[in-house]
Motif scaffolding. Sequence first.
Motif, short mmCIF file in Angstrom:
data_model
loop_
_atom_site.label_atom_id
_atom_site.label_comp_id
_atom_site.label_asym_id
_atom_site.label_seq_id
_atom_site.Cartn_x
_atom_site.Cartn_y
_atom_site.Cartn_z
N UNK A 68 1.26 -1.53 0.33
CA UNK A 68 -0.43 -0.17 -0.04
C UNK A 68 0.57 1.34 -0.18
N UNK A 69 -0.02 1.98 -0.95
CA UNK A 69 0.96 3.54 -0.57
C UNK A 69 1.32 3.93 0.68
N UNK A 70 2.56 4.20 1.39
CA UNK A 70 2.60 5.11 2.63
C UNK A 70 2.88 6.35 1.93
N UNK A 71 1.35 6.79 2.90
CA UNK A 71 0.99 8.53 2.93
C UNK A 71 1.29 9.12 3.86
N UNK A 100 -13.60 5.95 14.31
CA UNK A 100 -13.08 7.34 13.98
C UNK A 100 -12.80 7.00 12.00
N UNK A 101 -12.75 8.32 11.65
CA UNK A 101 -12.83 8.04 10.64
C UNK A 101 -10.97 9.40 10.36
N UNK A 102 -10.09 8.43 9.88
CA UNK A 102 -9.02 8.31 9.80
C UNK A 102 -7.81 7.42 10.38
N UNK A 118 -2.40 4.74 12.78
CA UNK A 118 -1.75 5.61 12.60
C UNK A 118 -3.16 6.52 12.00
N UNK A 119 -2.58 7.94 12.13
CA UNK A 119 -4.07 8.97 12.07
C UNK A 119 -3.72 9.59 11.44
N UNK A 120 -5.23 10.33 10.15
CA UNK A 120 -4.59 10.77 8.68
C UNK A 120 -4.95 12.46 10.04
N UNK A 121 -3.95 13.15 10.09
CA UNK A 121 -3.82 15.27 10.91
C UNK A 121 -4.75 15.53 10.07
N UNK A 122 -4.85 15.89 8.79
CA UNK A 122 -6.06 15.94 8.26
C UNK A 122 -7.36 15.83 8.16
#
Length: 194
Positions: A68-71, A100-102, A118-122
């Motif tokens: 998977x692509x490392x975002x 939770x989303x992200x 891991x969480x998406x800070x956006x």
Amino acid sequence: MKTIKLKIDGMHCASCVNKVEQNLNALEGVEKATVNIANDSAQVTYDDNRLSEQDLKDTVKDSGYEARVDDPRMVSMSARVEGMTCAACVNRVDKALNHLDGIQDVRVNIANDKASFKYDKDQVRLSEIQAAVKNAGYELIIEESADEADDQDELKMMKARKRMMQAALITSVMMIMMVVHMFIVNIPGYTVLV
């Protein structure tokens, strides 16, 4: 040319690394592919006019692994979870985080009272993550540094050691009194003490 970082699941040895690296480097349009088993990733520099990210992921999949692509927006986090006592607690914290989303790659470990994810800070804020865990009945404590975490673990061990020594001392005194009372001399009020 474009460079991306892929996370690769399932690699276990140097042979796995060589297989993935050779298959990626064999693709037309790949300038350089470097695979690292230590962090389960591959860094690939390729011509994005000739190849897509999906082509790279498919090549890794054909090698027998998942990619998977490392975002870069994803932030890895490890935090202490206070209040967990059993497997049900672990499940509640896990569900609270996964709702939770992200949030991705949630792992909750009761042995060391930690949750890693891991969480998406956006998409989600750290305060929202802490609130979700608090709503589940636990406290998520963000560790500032590894040294502080080690200090917390050391402090916990010292407290446990102190409690064990106190219990051993009390037990030893009671055992000595029991032996003296049973075999040597009758201790007045012994049954009241114990």
